[in-house]
Design a protein around this motif. Sequence first.
Motif: not given
Length: 336
Positions: A29, A62, A64, A66-67, A90
């Motif tokens: 991330w 990424n 994102n 959460s992913e 988040q």
Amino acid sequence: MQFGMIGSGSWATALAKILTDNGNTIHWWMRNADNITYMQKRRHNAPYLSGAYFNQQQLNLNNNLSEVVQNSDVLVIAVPSAYIEDALSQLNKDALKGKKIISAIKGILPTDNLLLNDYLIKNFDVALTEYFTVLGPCHAEEVAAEKLSYLTFSGIDENTAKSLSVYFSTEYINTIVNHDVIGVQYAAVLKNIYALGAGIAHGLDYGDNFQSVYIANAASEMATFLKRLVWSKETEEEQRTINYNASVYLGDLLVTCYSLYSRNRTFGNMIGKGYSVKSAQLEINMVAEGYNASKCVHKTNLSVQAEIPIVTTIYQILWEQLPADEGFKIIEGLLV
């Protein structure tokens, strides 16, 4: 085992290099989409540790979070402590359920004066048995150059800590395991404060002779705080098994105080030369964990009640406008 890396600074990049050099594919991330695009084209993290190059096939980049969390079994958190709460805000409360967490941070979360494990328990119900730390002495720049370094993995479940450490063991990284997961985190916090102080001393033109005495006293003071802290949390028998001369305690203190790579030492050097805190922060353009840590430890010690006059004086220089030269005249009189 699927690893997720949370953070994109020098230390996160160094740990990502270790994992990928060991044949692992990682989910990584990065907040900034432009950094991801650059890494995909150039294969290195230009703003931080630009000498570490990556095989793109081993990276799932990424922005994102959460992913990244969803796709990972083990999450390595390597965000500066002041920004962790914002980064993790988040996520849903159950996002970390079933995940093993490896903390690679070296600070206290300043909002509520919490270690990361306490914050994760409070906000994500992460049990301490699922929480581990990875600490030095280990500078990111030397990892990039593949110079032999040592990492200590700590957890109350030493068997799992050992199994996780295997993924980070390479020709240039030796791993060590211990159970003192709370103590090693506070040691990492304290050594940054002392390193900042070593930088102030250098900026004030103290020499190597003084620095050696200063660091020896800092090591003793750190052990005093940690023993007092552990005494309130563990049995006397468990306390005797902790070797405060080990690399994750004394070794990390030494390298952070002496190394030119140390951002805390660099920050302190500017303070010693007369920079304001704000000016030094702008000049260094990276997080010096020792600055916030000095305030956090000062607050923590209100309950621990350890004798830590060096930390107290550095706190007063940074937060209470005590002139650096006057502060070190006080420290001069404390050293033995």
